[in-house]
Structures are given as structure tokens and as C-alpha cells.
Design a protein around this motif. Structure first.
Motif, PDB file in Angstrom:
ATOM      1  N   ILE A 159      -9.507 -15.724  34.285  1.00 10.92           N
ATOM      2  CA  ILE A 159      -8.947 -16.995  34.778  1.00 10.92           C
ATOM      3  C   ILE A 159      -7.703 -16.717  35.623  1.00 10.92           C
ATOM      4  N   LEU A 160      -6.815 -15.869  35.071  1.00 11.98           N
ATOM      5  CA  LEU A 160      -5.579 -15.544  35.816  1.00 11.98           C
ATOM      6  C   LEU A 160      -5.899 -14.857  37.139  1.00 11.98           C
ATOM      7  N   LYS A 161      -6.888 -13.946  37.092  1.00 11.87           N
ATOM      8  CA  LYS A 161      -7.232 -13.200  38.310  1.00 11.87           C
ATOM      9  C   LYS A 161      -7.808 -14.145  39.367  1.00 11.87           C
ATOM     10  N   SER A 162      -8.637 -15.055  38.914  1.00 11.12           N
ATOM     11  CA  SER A 162      -9.231 -16.003  39.847  1.00 11.12           C
ATOM     12  C   SER A 162      -8.137 -16.845  40.540  1.00 11.12           C
ATOM     13  N   LYS A 163      -7.121 -17.226  39.756  1.00 13.12           N
ATOM     14  CA  LYS A 163      -6.003 -17.999  40.336  1.00 13.12           C
ATOM     15  C   LYS A 163      -5.231 -17.134  41.342  1.00 13.12           C
ATOM     16  N   ALA A 164      -5.028 -15.868  40.992  1.00 13.68           N
ATOM     17  CA  ALA A 164      -4.299 -14.956  41.890  1.00 13.68           C
ATOM     18  C   ALA A 164      -5.065 -14.790  43.205  1.00 13.68           C
ATOM     19  N   ILE A 165      -6.394 -14.699  43.097  1.00 18.57           N
ATOM     20  CA  ILE A 165      -7.217 -14.535  44.314  1.00 18.57           C
ATOM     21  C   ILE A 165      -7.125 -15.801  45.175  1.00 18.57           C
ATOM     22  N   ASP A 166      -7.155 -16.972  44.521  1.00 18.97           N
ATOM     23  CA  ASP A 166      -7.030 -18.235  45.271  1.00 18.97           C
ATOM     24  C   ASP A 166      -5.726 -18.279  46.060  1.00 18.97           C
ATOM     25  N   ARG A 167      -4.678 -17.719  45.443  1.00 20.99           N
ATOM     26  CA  ARG A 167      -3.354 -17.734  46.123  1.00 20.99           C
ATOM     27  C   ARG A 167      -3.203 -16.538  47.065  1.00 20.99           C
ATOM     28  N   GLN A 168      -4.265 -15.702  47.143  1.00 14.93           N
ATOM     29  CA  GLN A 168      -4.233 -14.478  47.966  1.00 14.93           C
ATOM     30  C   GLN A 168      -3.115 -13.528  47.517  1.00 14.93           C
TER      31      GLN A 168
ATOM     32  N   GLY B  97      -8.124  -7.280  43.567  1.00 19.30           N
ATOM     33  CA  GLY B  97      -8.614  -7.242  42.182  1.00 19.30           C
ATOM     34  C   GLY B  97      -9.960  -6.593  41.977  1.00 19.30           C
ATOM     35  N   GLU B  98     -10.486  -5.897  42.965  1.00 30.63           N
ATOM     36  CA  GLU B  98     -11.750  -5.171  42.796  1.00 30.63           C
ATOM     37  C   GLU B  98     -11.619  -3.773  43.365  1.00 30.63           C
ATOM     38  N   MET B  99     -12.298  -2.830  42.730  1.00 31.76           N
ATOM     39  CA  MET B  99     -12.267  -1.465  43.254  1.00 31.76           C
ATOM     40  C   MET B  99     -13.372  -1.279  44.286  1.00 31.76           C
ATOM     41  N   CYS B 100     -13.014  -0.636  45.388  1.00 32.51           N
ATOM     42  CA  CYS B 100     -14.006  -0.381  46.432  1.00 32.51           C
ATOM     43  C   CYS B 100     -14.926   0.759  46.004  1.00 32.51           C
ATOM     44  N   VAL B 101     -16.216   0.488  46.054  1.00 32.74           N
ATOM     45  CA  VAL B 101     -17.218   1.527  45.764  1.00 32.74           C
ATOM     46  C   VAL B 101     -18.258   1.485  46.888  1.00 32.74           C
ATOM     47  N   ARG B 102     -19.168   2.420  46.857  1.00 33.82           N
ATOM     48  CA  ARG B 102     -20.271   2.403  47.816  1.00 33.82           C
ATOM     49  C   ARG B 102     -21.511   1.871  47.109  1.00 33.82           C
ATOM     50  N   ILE B 103     -22.191   0.955  47.749  1.00 39.80           N
ATOM     51  CA  ILE B 103     -23.444   0.438  47.186  1.00 39.80           C
ATOM     52  C   ILE B 103     -24.587   1.129  47.919  1.00 39.80           C
ATOM     53  N   VAL B 104     -25.400   1.845  47.158  1.00 41.92           N
ATOM     54  CA  VAL B 104     -26.516   2.566  47.783  1.00 41.92           C
ATOM     55  C   VAL B 104     -27.642   1.568  48.036  1.00 41.92           C
ATOM     56  N   SER B 105     -28.042   1.437  49.304  1.00 39.16           N
ATOM     57  CA  SER B 105     -29.085   0.449  49.621  1.00 39.16           C
ATOM     58  C   SER B 105     -30.436   1.105  49.896  1.00 39.16           C
ATOM     59  N   GLU B 106     -30.449   2.422  50.096  1.00 40.87           N
ATOM     60  CA  GLU B 106     -31.728   3.114  50.259  1.00 40.87           C
ATOM     61  C   GLU B 106     -31.606   4.501  49.635  1.00 40.87           C
ATOM     62  N   LEU B 107     -32.561   4.792  48.742  1.00 35.73           N
ATOM     63  CA  LEU B 107     -32.467   6.040  47.980  1.00 35.73           C
ATOM     64  C   LEU B 107     -33.871   6.628  47.784  1.00 35.73           C
TER      65      LEU B 107
ATOM     66  N   ASN C 122      -4.662  -7.127  41.570  1.00 32.53           N
ATOM     67  CA  ASN C 122      -4.894  -5.703  41.262  1.00 32.53           C
ATOM     68  C   ASN C 122      -4.342  -5.327  39.893  1.00 32.53           C
ATOM     69  N   LYS C 123      -3.203  -5.938  39.563  1.00 31.56           N
ATOM     70  CA  LYS C 123      -2.606  -5.701  38.245  1.00 31.56           C
ATOM     71  C   LYS C 123      -3.573  -6.199  37.148  1.00 31.56           C
ATOM     72  N   LEU C 124      -4.161  -7.341  37.404  1.00 35.60           N
ATOM     73  CA  LEU C 124      -5.087  -7.914  36.421  1.00 35.60           C
ATOM     74  C   LEU C 124      -6.376  -7.089  36.327  1.00 35.60           C
ATOM     75  N   TRP C 125      -6.765  -6.435  37.418  1.00 32.79           N
ATOM     76  CA  TRP C 125      -7.908  -5.508  37.369  1.00 32.79           C
ATOM     77  C   TRP C 125      -7.586  -4.382  36.374  1.00 32.79           C
ATOM     78  N   CYS C 126      -6.337  -3.890  36.434  1.00 42.66           N
ATOM     79  CA  CYS C 126      -5.928  -2.822  35.504  1.00 42.66           C
ATOM     80  C   CYS C 126      -6.007  -3.327  34.064  1.00 42.66           C
TER      81      CYS C 126
END
Lengths: 277, 177
Positions: A27-36, A156-166, A42-46
Motif C-alpha cells: 500500500i505504501l509503495k503504491s502511494k509512493a509510486i503515485d507521487r513519483q 520500486g522494482e528491480m530491472c531484470v531481463r525477460i527472456v522472450s525466445e529460448l 525503492n526503500k519499500l522494495w528493500c
């Protein structure tokens, strides 16, 4: 619940109900994202990760107590992976004073894992043909990249790679894969969890301290072997020409030491446990 | 590429036909890409997996490539990779051995290559929180001398031993396995 209250709960080794805390953080993270407010998000991700790591550690311990060994193993493996990604962003939480118990969890997850009999794992071999960024969706190639870096936090999210063809190639048998979920359970063989069983009979809580020292010693079947006799490994060669004075005759010897005030014998008596029952 | 290794330190040196002048034939590259590669002195090479699978690079080669590109100015290197964007693909082995893609450098740049690889590996080590003696690596560096003869140096072992071994290695006088 505000940020300070959440931090306070996590400093006391977490909540009995991690799902409630997880919801509060969301809930807190969603509010933080709304306020940009990226810093707060990122703290809440931790905090989300700390909550999950603490929960997994308690879950692993409870599974050990219930003799649900593979479930416990999976919890410890997940802790390993979580900590690997979390470590780079943890400077405020991974402190020497270990307020959040993460150093303890890291140390004791490793110790518990050493006492499991699992030695071989399955590992996937495949060719990654296409991958894209989890933050912006851009298809990444060797010379074309987006502005996001793998492992960094963005709102608030970690960047990863999404494999779309394997392309799947094979399954390999390995001893030390990055993730260790794919344990082999051969038919007609049963793992020997004796070392864990002994230890868990004496531990009452997940945060109880115990020591583990690993030394190499000659395995029981090699102790009385004669130089010119047949090698106990079954090779039908002479012992002196086979395993004598090699790593093959040595086994890991784990000395477990419990808290001094726990009963009369703080060191468990010597017992040898094979991989299988 | 290795799934895993028990080696603490194993180094081999052999002659190879790979050189800066024959990359296009070796890896079936376009004329345009070959022209680009001729400007580089530090090239990442793929592993050939046959006609069915094509050429592949180890996991996280994009990260390694970007790391090297960021070091170009400081170390006076020009980094490129012997593949087109369309043909680039990674082989995922899922093991805890770190496979770095094969590298081709001029002999004068070997110490720079060793330093850059070591510092890249130590950064990886920190994130995995493993002891440097426990983290195993598999590294191949092709070193082209002035006379266009290339020596392929293969190292298999712990990160800790990589730097020490490579610094002590005398390519010119090393005997082949």
C-alpha cells in the motif's frame, strides 16, 4: 502503518504474519509510486525483500522441525537467490549491527545447507535468443540497450531481463548450480537427513546460535585399510595405488557446537552420516 | 563452456588460427561488420555450436561487453564483438562456474585484459558473496603477436588464481600442452 512502524517490526526479526506486513508495504509503495517518489518506492522494495527473507528463514526452520526437508531446502535456496539480488541495495539494512537479522540469516542458511545430503542437481542448458527489459519492454541486443541496467532499482522494482525466445538444449547433472531447487531423488534410494535430525532435536528457535566447523578426515571405511590390501572404494586396485593419500578417502567432518548453557554436552557425539539411508 | 570444474589452477597455451585478419571467415561475418571489427583491438568471440545452433556467447555477455565499453577511454582499448545484433544469442548453463566469452587481443594489451577481467570478476564475487577461492572461472584469451601468430591461453580455476597465474605467464616462451 507507516514506514517507521514497518521498519521497527522488521528490526525485531519480522512479523508473525508476514502477509499482513507485505500488504502494508504494498500500500505504501503504491502511494509512493503515485507521487513519483522513487527514493521511497525503492526503500519499500528493500523492506519487501527483508520481510520475505525473514519469513523464508522461519519457514525453512519450521519445515526442518516437521522433517519436510526438501521444502526447507527450497526455502534456503530461495533465500540465497533473494540475498544475491538484494545485497547491492542493502547498505542501510545489511549493517554490522545486523538490526534486521540478515547477516544471521545468511550465515545460518549456509550452515543448515551444509548439513543436507543433497550433492547433485539438475541444471537446464538452453540458448537465449531474445530478451527484453522488464522496466521499459525494449528488446535488448548486444549493441542496442535501453537506459535501464540489470540489477538496478527503478520506482520500486528491480530491472531484470525477460527472456522472450529460448531454445531448450539439455539437462545437465551438476554439483553447484546457481539455483539449487532441482534436487535428484533417485528411485529406491532415500536421503539420510541424520545430521539435521540430530541438530533439530536440540534447537528450539530459528534464531538460536550454533557453531559449525568443517574439517577433512579419513572416511570410516578407509581407517583400517592396509597399504597392500584392496582399496575399500571397490576399484579392485591396491589401496596404496588407488585412494591412499588422495582426496577420495577424505570426507567432510562437521563439528556442531551448541550454546554452552544448553545441557551438559555442548558438542554432539561423533556420528557418521552417509548420503543415503 | 564449462558446467563446473574441480580445477584450482589449470592453464594451457596452444597455437590457433584465429586472428584479427580472419574473423569474417571464421565466424561468417558480413563485410560491413568485418570493417567495423578491423578498428577494434579487443574483440569478444563466440563459441561455435554447429550449424543447428549457430554461434553462442556465455550468459551475461551483454553486461561484460557494456562493462568493457565503459573502460575504453581509460584503458585505450577499442572493444567490439564478433557477431551481428541479429545473430547474437547466449548459452545459459545455469551453473556456478563463471564463463566469460573468449577474447582476442593484441599481445601488448594482455595485461590490460587480465586487469579488466579480474576487476569484473571481483565485482561479480561481491554480489554472490562467495569466497574468491570458491568461485570458479573458465577464461580463454587469444593473444595475437606482431607476427600475426596467435596463442590461445585457457585458464580454468578459481578467480583468486586467475590474476596471479596470468601475470606470471610468459606467452612468448611458454611451451604448448
Amino acid at each position: 502503518m507507516d514506514l517507521k512502524q514497518i521498519e521497527s517490526i522488521l528490526r525485531n526479526s519480522g512479523s508473525a504474519n508476514n502477509l499482513v506486513l507485505k500488504k502494508e508495504i504494498e500500500i505504501l509503495k503504491s502511494k509512493a509510486i503515485d507521487r513519483q517518489d522513487e527514493e521511497l518506492a525503492n526503500k519499500l522494495w528493500c523492506l519487501e525483500n527483508i520481510n520475505e527473507i525473514q519469513f523464508l528463514f522461519i519457514s525453512a526452520f519450521n519445515n526442518l522441525k516437521k522433517k519436510e526437508y526438501y521444502k526447507a531446502w527450497s526455502d534456503f535456496s530461495y533465500i540465497d537467490i533473494k540475498l544475491c539480488y538484494f545485497r547491492e541495495h542493502s547498505e542501510n539494512y545489511y549493517t554490522d549491527s545486523d538490526e534486521y537479522g540478515l547477516l544471521f540469516i545468511e550465515e545460518y542458511s549456509r550452515k543448515f545447507q551444509k548439513l543436507f545430503p543433497y550433492k547433485y542437481f539438475l541444471s537446464r542448458e538452453s540458448i537465449i535468443k531474445k530478451q527484453r527489459c522488464s522496466v521499459c519492454g525494449t528488446e535488448i541486443t548486444i549493441r542496442k540497450k535501453c537506459k535501464h541496467s540489470v540489477g538496478e532499482l527503478y520506482m520500486g522494482e528491480m530491472c531484470v531481463r525477460i527472456v522472450s525466445e529460448l531454445q531448450f538444449l539439455a539437462i545437465a547433472l551438476v554439483r553447484d548450480p546457481f539455483d539449487k531447487y532441482a534436487v535428484i531423488f533417485p528411485q529406491d534410494l532415500e536421503y539420510n537427513y541424520g545430521a539435521l535430525e540430530e541438530l533439530l532435536n536440540l534447537l528450539e528457535t530459528p534464531y538460536e546460535k550454533w557453531g559449525l566447523t568443517v574439517i577433512k578426515r579419513i572416511g570410516e571405511k578407509f581407517v583400517d585399510a592396509r597399504r597392500n590390501g584392496l582399496c575399500p572404494c571397490g576399484s579392485e586396485k591396491k589401496y596404496k595405488k588407488c585412494c591412499k593419500n588422495t582426496q577420495k578417502e577424505l570426507i567432510d567432518h562437521y563439528a556442531i557446537k551448541l550454546n554452552q548453557n544448553k545441557g551438559n554436552n555442548s558438542i554432539l557425539r561423533y556420528k557418521e552420516f552417509g548420503t543415503w539411508k | 563452456m564449462l558446467h563446473e570444474t574441480n580445477e584450482e589452477r589449470k592453464t594451457t597455451v596452444v597455437s590457433t588460427n584465429i586472428g584479427f585478419n580472419n574473423l569474417s571467415e571464421e565466424f561468417n561475418l558480413s563485410q560491413e561488420l568485418s570493417t567495423e571489427l578491423s578498428k577494434a583491438n579487443f574483440i569478444l568471440l563466440p563459441e561455435k555450436k554447429g550449424t543447428e545452433f549457430g554461434n553462442v556467447f556465455p550468459e551475461q555477455t551483454i553486461k561484460f561487453y557494456n562493462y568493457l565499453k565503459n573502460k575504453e577511454l581509460d584503458h585505450q582499448i577499442i572493444v567490439d564483438i564478433a557477431t551481428s545484433d541479429e545473430d547474437y544469442q547466449e548459452l545459459e548453463l545455469h551453473s556456478d562456474v563463471i564463463n566469460i566469452c573468449e577474447i582476442l587481443v593484441r599481445d601488448i594489451l594482455l595485461p590490460v585484459a587480465v586487469n579488466l577481467i579480474s576487476s569484473y570478476l571481483y565485482d561479480l564475487l561481491k554480489s554472490r558473496n562467495k569466497d574468491k577461492a570458491d568461485m570458479k572461472v573458465d577464461i580463454i584469451i587469444n593473444v595475437e603477436k606482431d607476427n600475426s601468430i596467435t596463442k590461445k591461453v585457457t585458464f580454468e580455476g578459481s578467480i583468486e588464481n586467475f590474476e596471479k597465474t596470468m601475470k606470471a605467464l610468459d606467452i612468448k616462451n611458454s611451451s604448448e600442452d
